[in-house]
Motif scaffolding. Structure first.
Motif, mmCIF file in Angstrom:
data_model
loop_
_atom_site.group_PDB
_atom_site.id
_atom_site.type_symbol
_atom_site.label_atom_id
_atom_site.label_comp_id
_atom_site.label_asym_id
_atom_site.label_seq_id
_atom_site.Cartn_x
_atom_site.Cartn_y
_atom_site.Cartn_z
ATOM 1 N N MET A 189 53.151 23.257 51.801
ATOM 2 C CA MET A 189 52.923 23.846 50.491
ATOM 3 C C MET A 189 52.529 25.315 50.648
ATOM 4 S SD MET A 189 50.039 22.918 47.610
ATOM 5 C CE MET A 189 50.711 21.293 47.305
ATOM 6 N N ALA A 190 53.059 26.168 49.770
ATOM 7 C CA ALA A 190 52.742 27.588 49.808
ATOM 8 C C ALA A 190 51.281 27.820 49.430
ATOM 9 C CB ALA A 190 53.662 28.349 48.854
ATOM 10 N N ARG A 191 50.749 28.917 49.922
ATOM 11 C CA ARG A 191 49.370 29.282 49.613
ATOM 12 C C ARG A 191 49.318 30.774 49.303
ATOM 13 N NH1 ARG A 191 44.070 27.954 53.401
ATOM 14 N NH2 ARG A 191 42.503 28.421 51.808
ATOM 15 N N VAL A 192 48.600 31.119 48.232
ATOM 16 C CA VAL A 192 48.563 32.497 47.759
ATOM 17 C C VAL A 192 47.119 32.994 47.718
ATOM 18 C CG1 VAL A 192 48.917 33.971 45.714
ATOM 19 C CG2 VAL A 192 50.703 32.361 46.430
ATOM 20 N N LEU A 193 46.945 34.266 48.046
ATOM 21 C CA LEU A 193 45.643 34.915 47.944
ATOM 22 C C LEU A 193 45.725 36.040 46.927
ATOM 23 C CD1 LEU A 193 42.718 35.478 49.028
ATOM 24 C CD2 LEU A 193 43.795 37.101 50.608
ATOM 25 N N ILE A 194 44.710 36.133 46.078
ATOM 26 C CA ILE A 194 44.589 37.250 45.140
ATOM 27 C C ILE A 194 43.304 38.003 45.479
ATOM 28 C CG2 ILE A 194 44.351 37.961 42.729
ATOM 29 C CD1 ILE A 194 45.871 35.378 41.999
ATOM 30 N N VAL A 195 43.434 39.281 45.754
ATOM 31 C CA VAL A 195 42.288 40.142 46.063
ATOM 32 C C VAL A 195 42.215 41.211 44.981
ATOM 33 C CG1 VAL A 195 41.318 41.785 47.712
ATOM 34 C CG2 VAL A 195 42.517 39.762 48.541
ATOM 35 N N TYR A 196 41.032 41.454 44.460
ATOM 36 C CA TYR A 196 40.907 42.452 43.407
ATOM 37 C C TYR A 196 39.529 43.107 43.471
ATOM 38 C CZ TYR A 196 37.786 39.307 40.916
ATOM 39 O OH TYR A 196 36.711 38.511 40.581
ATOM 40 N N GLU A 197 39.429 44.241 42.799
ATOM 41 C CA GLU A 197 38.119 44.831 42.561
ATOM 42 C C GLU A 197 38.047 45.210 41.090
ATOM 43 O OE1 GLU A 197 35.037 48.291 44.005
ATOM 44 O OE2 GLU A 197 36.667 47.668 45.325
ATOM 45 N N SER A 198 36.966 44.818 40.441
ATOM 46 C CA SER A 198 36.808 45.032 39.006
ATOM 47 C C SER A 198 35.435 45.605 38.715
ATOM 48 C CB SER A 198 36.987 43.701 38.260
ATOM 49 O OG SER A 198 36.957 43.888 36.873
ATOM 50 N N LYS A 199 35.409 46.726 38.034
ATOM 51 C CA LYS A 199 34.134 47.374 37.715
ATOM 52 C C LYS A 199 33.571 46.913 36.375
ATOM 53 C CE LYS A 199 31.976 51.928 37.959
ATOM 54 N NZ LYS A 199 32.213 53.353 38.225
ATOM 55 N N TYR A 200 34.446 46.793 35.379
ATOM 56 C CA TYR A 200 33.985 46.444 34.038
ATOM 57 C C TYR A 200 34.532 45.114 33.525
ATOM 58 C CZ TYR A 200 32.362 51.249 34.065
ATOM 59 O OH TYR A 200 31.731 52.422 34.398
ATOM 60 N N GLY A 201 35.328 44.412 34.342
ATOM 61 C CA GLY A 201 35.699 43.049 34.014
ATOM 62 C C GLY A 201 37.141 42.782 33.641
ATOM 63 N N GLN A 202 37.915 43.798 33.221
ATOM 64 C CA GLN A 202 39.281 43.510 32.788
ATOM 65 C C GLN A 202 40.194 43.185 33.964
ATOM 66 O OE1 GLN A 202 39.881 43.016 29.728
ATOM 67 N NE2 GLN A 202 42.068 42.626 29.822
ATOM 68 N N THR A 203 40.022 43.875 35.082
ATOM 69 C CA THR A 203 40.830 43.558 36.266
ATOM 70 C C THR A 203 40.524 42.150 36.744
ATOM 71 O OG1 THR A 203 40.790 45.895 36.890
ATOM 72 C CG2 THR A 203 41.464 44.320 38.588
ATOM 73 N N GLN A 204 39.264 41.763 36.704
ATOM 74 C CA GLN A 204 38.879 40.394 37.059
ATOM 75 C C GLN A 204 39.541 39.383 36.126
ATOM 76 O OE1 GLN A 204 34.782 39.318 36.270
ATOM 77 N NE2 GLN A 204 34.779 37.875 37.984
ATOM 78 N N LYS A 205 39.546 39.675 34.841
ATOM 79 C CA LYS A 205 40.158 38.768 33.867
ATOM 80 C C LYS A 205 41.651 38.595 34.144
ATOM 81 C CE LYS A 205 40.476 37.937 28.890
ATOM 82 N NZ LYS A 205 40.076 38.417 27.541
ATOM 83 N N ILE A 206 42.319 39.690 34.453
ATOM 84 C CA ILE A 206 43.751 39.626 34.765
ATOM 85 C C ILE A 206 43.981 38.852 36.054
ATOM 86 C CG2 ILE A 206 45.788 40.996 35.369
ATOM 87 C CD1 ILE A 206 44.633 43.200 33.500
ATOM 88 N N ALA A 207 43.167 39.111 37.080
ATOM 89 C CA ALA A 207 43.310 38.404 38.358
ATOM 90 C C ALA A 207 43.111 36.906 38.176
ATOM 91 C CB ALA A 207 42.316 38.955 39.371
#
Length: 197
Positions: free
Chosen positions: A1-19
């Protein structure tokens, strides 16, 4: 089975919400998906992932330094796997050729500095998170919003992300993940590359 990683940095929360939205969309297809914000300092073997998505917001015409360092440190592995990048930026709302060109140049500058060339990338509009800004940032953002004809009521937050665009980004990534062979195998050594953030 495939496995995916998502790495992000969010200062005010919108990038986190999208991730998190992207992670849930991928999980709903049955693919195991891990999500990691870089301040968590977790150590994970990067080479065991079949695909990686990285996301960051633009601040002062650049991306967070930690995110840039991470992408540079792991560029060799990222270039050998199915990878994608998303940028979160309010400037994309300014619907002029000059603004769009500037946003593209910021993203391409990130790739040049890190040595990473993802197979796909997209710019998403972010939000005005007045409730999370300090007094100084709130007034700067209000002034910018006024100049661009955007929302200036600081008593509330605003979201401009087009979720249909995010869906298309995820769908394109999943097609690439399904069709691309895995080039990078996990080394049988104790020094397996780690996701040290």
């Amino acid at each position: 089975m495939a496995r995916v990683l998502i790495v992000y940095e969010s200062k005010y929360g919108q990038t986190q919400k999208i991730a998190q939205y992207i992670a849930n969309k991928i999980r709903n297809t049955g693919i195991e998906t891990d999500i990691l914000e870089d301040h968590q300092k977790e150590i994970v073997g990067l080479a065991k992932y079949d695909g990686v998505i990285v996301g960051g917001a633009v601040y002062a015409r650049g991306f967070p330094h930690k995110l840039q360092e991470w992408a540079h440190r792991h560029a060799d592995v990222l270039n050998e796997t199915t990878s994608a990048f998303f940028s979160v930026c309010l400037g994309i709302l300014e619907n002029t050729p000059k603004a769009k060109k500037e946003e593209r140049e910021i993203v391409q500058g990130f790739f040049k500095k890190t040595g990473w060339c993802p197979q796909q990338w997209r710019i998403f509009a972010g939000g005005l998170k007045y409730s999370k800004y300090n007094w100084f940032i709130k007034n700067i953002m209000k002034r910018i919003a006024k100049q661009e004809g955007s929302d200036t009521d600081t008593a509330r937050d605003y979201e401009y992300t087009n979720w249909q665009d995010v869906d298309e980004f995820v769908n394109d990534f999943l097609v690439a993940l399904k069709t691309a062979p895995r080039h990078y195998e996990i080394p049988n050594r104790a020094d397996t590359p780690s996701l040290g953030l």
